[in-house]
Design an enzyme around this catalytic site. Structure first.
Site, PDB file in Angstrom:
ATOM      1  CE  LYS A  89     -11.555  -0.180  -0.236  1.00 33.00           C
ATOM      2  NZ  LYS A  89     -11.683   0.199  -1.479  1.00 33.00           N
ATOM      3  CB  SER A 126      -0.936  -0.130   1.100  1.00 38.43           C
ATOM      4  OG  SER A 126      -1.554   1.239   1.126  1.00 38.43           O
TER       5      SER A 126
END
Length: 289
Positions: A77, A27
């Site tokens: 998420k 990331s």
């Protein structure tokens, strides 16, 4: 870029933020957020934590008052939703949050900056009408992108998925959007469709020649992947002279929204964050395999 208004924490020193997900080592979020903190003079920290779905609840429960927020990436998420006390309007619409804000009164509030981030990423490259769209994949990012396209006036969306049952969350979200775009679901084997934009939310390794061929009739291509780059789909778009929106475009715009939500500073340092992301990716590509 517009987001739901945060409860500003002022410039409290020493706050902690991080990106969580699996895999998370790749990331760029720590690079972007740390660059932003340096640019505005905040002595905050931003880390990265590898978490599976079954580990998220325990991690969130253990966060103390030094923590301000989390960036959530795959596959968390949707996993985070039951852990939240409140959700912003866009997170409710998507039933997915890529941002968790720990308010000073203890509330855990979920936001979705992927939706406005996708709008900003697309509009940074084209102002063309986008009435028909093809989206590859059916997960949380595909859902947020579908809602972003509906914001931009898209009325006809085709979701291309390997498992049709995975598309249900996106279908439900489309029905919650005021524009209620028409959504069709089909498999990858059914061939290309004419569209104003093709969006890929699938990994680069899944972008086989038949998958790339799905984009042959679209003048705009948007690939949410940013590393490895270019993906097969992005390389096709570049070779054909198509308008190309990259995963880095999305990453930086949604990170700007997260920065504002976490810090309360209205204007995120977009150019600084973008430059930091580009530099980090270039460094990765110079490293020996």
């Amino acid at each position: 870029m517009l987001t739901d208004s945060p409860t500003a924490p002022g410039t409290t020193s020493g706050r902690r933020c991080a990106v969580v997900g699996s895999p998370v080592a790749h990331s760029l979020s720590p690079v972007l957020h740390r660059a932003a903190y340096a640019a505005v003079g905040l002595d905050w920290t931003y880390g990265a934590h590898e978490l599976r779905e079954d580990e998220l609840a325990g991690f969130v429960a253990g966060l103390d008052r030094s923590w301000r927020g989390l960036s959530l990436t795959m596959p968390l998420k949707r996993t985070v939703v039951p852990l939240l006390d409140e959700m912003s309007a866009r997170a409710q619409q998507a039933r997915a949050a890529n941002t968790l804000i720990l308010e000073d009164d203890g509330r855990k509030v979920g936001h979705n900056t992927d939706i406005p981030g996708a709008v900003a990423a697309i509009r940074s490259h084209t102002d063309a009408a986008l009435e028909r769209a093809v989206i590859l994949g059916g997960g949380a990012t595909a859902t947020s992108t579908l809602l972003a396209l509906a914001d931009l006036g898209c009325t006809d969306v085709t979701l291309v998925v390997r498992d049709r049952s995975r598309a249900q969350d996106a279908l439900d979200a489309a029905g919650r959007h005021p524009a209620a775009p028409t959504v069709d679901v089909r498999g990858f084997e059914e061939g290309a469709l004419e569209a104003d934009i093709v969006v890929s939310t699938i990994p680069a390794t899944a972008q086989t020649e038949p998958v790339v061929a799905l984009a042959t009739a679209a003048p705009v291509v948007f690939d949410v992947v940013y590393d490895p780059w270019p993906t097969p789909l992005a390389a096709f778009a570049q070779a054909e002279g198509r308008t190309l929106v990259s995963g880095l475009d999305l990453l930086v715009h949604q990170a700007c929204g997260q920065f504002t939500l976490m810090t309360g500073i209205e204007e995120a340092p977009y150019e600084v964050m973008r430059a930091a992301g580009e530099s980090a990716l270039a460094a990765r590509h110079r490293e020996p395999a």
